[in-house]
Scaffold this active site. Structure first.
Site, PDB file in Angstrom:
ATOM      1  N   ASP A  98       0.864  -1.181   0.000  1.00  0.00           N
ATOM      2  CA  ASP A  98       0.000   0.000   0.000  1.00  0.00           C
ATOM      3  C   ASP A  98       0.908   1.240   0.000  1.00  0.00           C
ATOM      4  O   ASP A  98       1.812   1.339   0.844  1.00  0.00           O
ATOM      5  CB  ASP A  98      -0.838  -0.001   1.292  1.00  0.00           C
ATOM      6  CG  ASP A  98      -2.192   0.656   1.121  1.00  0.00           C
ATOM      7  OD1 ASP A  98      -3.172   0.149   1.696  1.00  0.00           O
ATOM      8  OD2 ASP A  98      -2.250   1.680   0.404  1.00  0.00           O
ATOM      9  N   ASP A 199      -3.131   4.790  -2.245  1.00  0.00           N
ATOM     10  CA  ASP A 199      -4.148   5.323  -1.332  1.00  0.00           C
ATOM     11  C   ASP A 199      -4.650   6.695  -1.818  1.00  0.00           C
ATOM     12  O   ASP A 199      -3.837   7.569  -2.131  1.00  0.00           O
ATOM     13  CB  ASP A 199      -3.497   5.485   0.051  1.00  0.00           C
ATOM     14  CG  ASP A 199      -4.471   5.903   1.117  1.00  0.00           C
ATOM     15  OD1 ASP A 199      -5.414   5.136   1.367  1.00  0.00           O
ATOM     16  OD2 ASP A 199      -4.311   7.001   1.679  1.00  0.00           O
ATOM     17  N   GLU A 248      -6.940   3.715  -5.264  1.00  0.00           N
ATOM     18  CA  GLU A 248      -8.153   3.950  -4.486  1.00  0.00           C
ATOM     19  C   GLU A 248      -8.671   5.326  -4.871  1.00  0.00           C
ATOM     20  O   GLU A 248      -7.963   6.324  -4.704  1.00  0.00           O
ATOM     21  CB  GLU A 248      -7.870   3.907  -2.984  1.00  0.00           C
ATOM     22  CG  GLU A 248      -9.155   4.086  -2.191  1.00  0.00           C
ATOM     23  CD  GLU A 248      -8.956   4.543  -0.765  1.00  0.00           C
ATOM     24  OE1 GLU A 248      -8.009   5.298  -0.516  1.00  0.00           O
ATOM     25  OE2 GLU A 248      -9.753   4.145   0.096  1.00  0.00           O
ATOM     26  N   HIS A 322     -10.753  -2.521   4.907  1.00  0.00           N
ATOM     27  CA  HIS A 322     -10.494  -2.143   6.307  1.00  0.00           C
ATOM     28  C   HIS A 322     -11.223  -0.864   6.707  1.00  0.00           C
ATOM     29  O   HIS A 322     -11.117  -0.411   7.850  1.00  0.00           O
ATOM     30  CB  HIS A 322      -8.989  -1.964   6.497  1.00  0.00           C
ATOM     31  CG  HIS A 322      -8.438  -0.893   5.624  1.00  0.00           C
ATOM     32  ND1 HIS A 322      -8.338  -1.033   4.246  1.00  0.00           N
ATOM     33  CD2 HIS A 322      -8.044   0.356   5.899  1.00  0.00           C
ATOM     34  CE1 HIS A 322      -7.871   0.085   3.737  1.00  0.00           C
ATOM     35  NE2 HIS A 322      -7.676   0.948   4.711  1.00  0.00           N
ATOM     36  N   ASP A 323     -11.924  -0.253   5.730  1.00  0.00           N
ATOM     37  CA  ASP A 323     -12.662   0.990   6.025  1.00  0.00           C
ATOM     38  C   ASP A 323     -14.165   0.771   6.052  1.00  0.00           C
ATOM     39  O   ASP A 323     -14.916   1.727   6.259  1.00  0.00           O
ATOM     40  CB  ASP A 323     -12.384   2.045   4.931  1.00  0.00           C
ATOM     41  CG  ASP A 323     -10.955   2.510   4.905  1.00  0.00           C
ATOM     42  OD1 ASP A 323     -10.483   2.863   3.812  1.00  0.00           O
ATOM     43  OD2 ASP A 323     -10.314   2.514   5.970  1.00  0.00           O
TER      44      ASP A 323
HETATM   45  O1  TEU Z   1      -9.310   5.797   2.700  1.00  0.00           O
HETATM   46  C1  TEU Z   1      -9.860   6.910   2.017  1.00  0.00           C
HETATM   47  C2  TEU Z   1     -11.146   7.282   2.644  1.00  0.00           C
HETATM   48  O2  TEU Z   1     -11.801   8.224   2.324  1.00  0.00           O
HETATM   49  C3  TEU Z   1     -11.522   6.415   3.783  1.00  0.00           C
HETATM   50  O3  TEU Z   1     -11.398   7.204   4.865  1.00  0.00           O
HETATM   51  C4  TEU Z   1     -12.875   5.812   3.573  1.00  0.00           C
HETATM   52  O4  TEU Z   1     -13.298   5.963   2.290  1.00  0.00           O
HETATM   53  C5  TEU Z   1     -13.839   6.474   4.504  1.00  0.00           C
HETATM   54  O5  TEU Z   1     -13.360   6.214   5.785  1.00  0.00           O
HETATM   55  C6  TEU Z   1     -15.217   5.873   4.327  1.00  0.00           C
HETATM   56  O6  TEU Z   1     -16.052   6.644   5.157  1.00  0.00           O
HETATM   57  C7  TEU Z   1      -7.902   5.649   2.627  1.00  0.00           C
HETATM   58  C8  TEU Z   1      -7.532   4.486   3.533  1.00  0.00           C
HETATM   59  O7  TEU Z   1      -8.176   3.300   3.047  1.00  0.00           O
HETATM   60  C9  TEU Z   1      -8.017   4.823   4.924  1.00  0.00           C
HETATM   61  O8  TEU Z   1      -7.834   3.717   5.812  1.00  0.00           O
HETATM   62  C10 TEU Z   1      -7.240   6.031   5.417  1.00  0.00           C
HETATM   63  O9  TEU Z   1      -7.740   6.430   6.688  1.00  0.00           O
HETATM   64  C11 TEU Z   1      -7.392   7.198   4.432  1.00  0.00           C
HETATM   65  O10 TEU Z   1      -7.240   6.838   3.069  1.00  0.00           O
HETATM   66  C12 TEU Z   1      -6.319   8.248   4.709  1.00  0.00           C
HETATM   67  O11 TEU Z   1      -5.063   7.705   4.322  1.00  0.00           O
END
Ligand code: TEU
Length: 547
Positions: A98, A199, A248, A322-323
């Site tokens: 990542d 990311d 992403e 994970h989100d």
């Molecule tokens: O996620 C991008 C993002 O916007 C996420 O926060 C997610 O879409 C949101 O929480 C949904 O409500 C990436 C990573 O996957 C995330 O874990 C990180 O916190 C974020 O970027 C910042 O690097």
């Protein structure tokens, strides 16, 4: 394993902190992943994507990087990464790292220098605006709530941070910064890494720094130079190598995703978009109490399928990461064991027959559920804890706050993998960094492997048939019955071969539409076909014509 066309690959996402702890410190680690590689080989995946493992204060569990070249000692050492690569490769598994290059941790030495003075050589690695305290330069909102600018007394200026205050956005207008980024990525390519997940990569080009007409958490995405930057990144690093990439994309569009992934543009191999995972956001608001809109879910999935294919683009296809909350709780039914297993299989079957690269999030393959935490002190996620404070300050009552956080929190998918029914689900001999739901006693890998009718074997078979049948990777898709309130139905067609995919997303018995003939070879199913009705959560994939 035979060399596979990357478009037939399946990726397994590992969130190292919650995967497998071999030191007893209550957090997962790299050696824990090495230990479980044979399990992932049994599942049949082609790539393993690791969320960030670099040095980090862990305010955002590694998405706040303080040193791109060092491994977070909580996860292990660079030698562990070398061993992971060699073990994975010996089992025919490739490793995807990542890469977070929209922002760094404010503990990164670039930022520590940058904030020292306005003429510091690193000042322009980040985005600073002079200003008066409590008067931020624009109304842009952070994804984690509140204004996206943070005031720094030292130079009486604001720095931009689209995420947490500890995650400062990088300035991609700065050529020196970009060359340091390219150097870092080439370091990991030379190290032997096989793929990269980038990311929030569509945020790296900021629009004009003026107030945004958009409301809520919208800010400048798919910015004016984003494609230029990605083409340069491609050329300077992975472009001429056998490396699979996925970007992403936060709040993006189909047209941009075609531009990001059409191979003639030399940007990325594939993209994640999240529109299908916002069908339970009331008026676009994540922290709201709403059952998911099934018709909207189908519409979005099919809209992207048909249009990305038309533009010769390439999508990641996924339910969870994970989100996100756990899919069997969110779009399935985890209230009884029978419904959890049946709906878990149905969700897998109806997604994995789509075109694109499937991503399986750790624990999804055994139908792990949301933990149903009841107290804010059980939560660890910075976004959820920020949301709690903001909702509280907006006068929302505690019960509603805990309900919406319980539904949407990122911690829902961050509880440790349930390996067996022993203490702490076999994840750690220490105290787990986050709670484990009690259902680990019957929802665990050991039980799943022993039970040939478990969700695990549905995922294993889906991966196998994707490897074996070109129609899943290259076949045209034809949406059917898009207005049906219970059924998700579509056709895949390649030359004279036609498969029908039909899934009942409801807990009701539903008639099979009379013009759908399921006579043929059943490629995969979660039930026996009985007459002309589908039972709750039934899913069938039938080859209805072709050699
Ligand atoms: O996620 C991008 C993002 O916007 C996420 O926060 C997610 O879409 C949101 O929480 C949904 O409500 C990436 C990573 O996957 C995330 O874990 C990180 O916190 C974020 O970027 C910042 O690097």
């Amino acid at each position: 394993m035979a060399v596979l066309d990357w478009k037939k690959s399946v990726v397994y996402q590992v969130y190292p902190k919650s995967f497998n702890d071999t030191t007893g410190n209550g957090q997962g680690d790299l050696r824990g992943i090495i230990e479980k590689l044979p399990y992932l080989q049994t599942l049949g995946v082609d790539y393993v994507w690791l969320t960030p493992i670099y040095e980090s204060p862990m305010n955002d569990n590694g998405y706040d990087i303080s040193d791109y070249y060092q491994i977070n000692p909580d996860f292990g050492t660079k030698e562990d990464v070398e061993e992971l690569l060699s073990e994975a490769h010996s089992l025919g598994i490739k490793i995807m790292l990542d890469i977070v290059i929209n922002h760094t941790s404010t503990a990164h030495h670039w930022f520590v220098e940058s904030r020292k003075s306005k003429d510091n050589p690193y000042r322009d690695y980040y985005i600073w605006k002079e200003g008066t305290k409590d008067e931020p330069p624009t109304n842009w909102e952070s994804k984690f709530g509140g204004n996206a600018w943070t005031y720094d007394e030292q130079t009486e200026s604001y720095y931009l941070r689209l995420f947490d205050v500890s995650q400062a956005d990088l300035n991609w207008e700065n050529d020196k910064l970009k060359s340091e980024i390219y150097e870092m990525i080439n370091y990991w390519i030379d190290f032997g890494i096989d793929g990269f997940r980038f990311d929030v990569i569509n945020l790296i080009s900021k629009g004009a720094f003026e107030n945004s007409e958009a409301i809520g958490k919208e800010f400048y995405t798919d910015g004016p130079k984003v494609h230029e930057y990605l083409q340069e990144l491609n050329k300077q690093t992975f472009g001429d190598k056998d490396i699979m990439t996925v970007g992403e994309m936060s709040s993006t569009t189909i047209d941009n995703c075609i531009q990001y992934t059409n191979p003639e543009r030399h940007e990325l191999s594939s993209v994640f978009n999240f529109h299908h995972l916002k069908v339970d956001y009331k008026n676009g608001e994540k922290w709201s109490d709403m059952k998911f809109d099934f018709l909207e879910l189908k519409r979005i999935l099919m809209d992207w399928q048909v249009n990305i294919a038309k533009g010769n683009g390439w999508n990641a296809i996924f339910w969870c990461n994970h989100d996100q909350p756990r899919v069997v709780t969110r779009f399935g039914n985890d209230t009884t064991e029978e419904d959890r297993v049946k709906s878990g299989k149905m969700l897998a079957i109806s997604l994995h027959m789509l075109q694109g690269t499937p991503y399986i999030y750790q624990g999804e393959e055994i139908g792990m559920t949301d933990p149903k935490f009841t107290d804010i002190n059980q939560y660890r996620d910075v976004e959820s804890l920020n949301a709690y404070k903001l909702l509280k300050s907006n006068g929302i009552d505690e019960e509603m706050i805990m309900k919406v956080i319980g539904q949407k929190s990122r911690d829902n998918s961050r509880t440790p993998i349930q390996w067996n029914k022993q203490e702490n689900a076999g994840f750690t001999t220490g105290t787990p960094w986050i709670g484990i739901p009690n259902n680990y006693k019957h929802i665990n890998v050991e039980a799943a492997l022993e039970d040939k009718s478990s969700i695990f074997y549905t995922y294993q078979k889906l991966i196998k048939i994707r490897h074996e049948h070109d129609i899943i990777t290259y076949g045209e898709i034809e949406p059917l019955y898009m207005e049906h309130s219970d059924l998700f139905v579509y056709k895949r067609r390649l030359n004279d071969e036609v498969w029908i995919v039909i899934a009942n997303y409801s807990n009701r018995e539903v008639d099979i539409p009379t013009d759908i003939d399921l006579e043929g070879e059943i490629m995969i199913a979660n039930n026996d076909l009985k007459g002309n009705t589908l039972q709750p959560y039934d899913a069938f994939v039938v080859k209805v014509s072709g050699s």
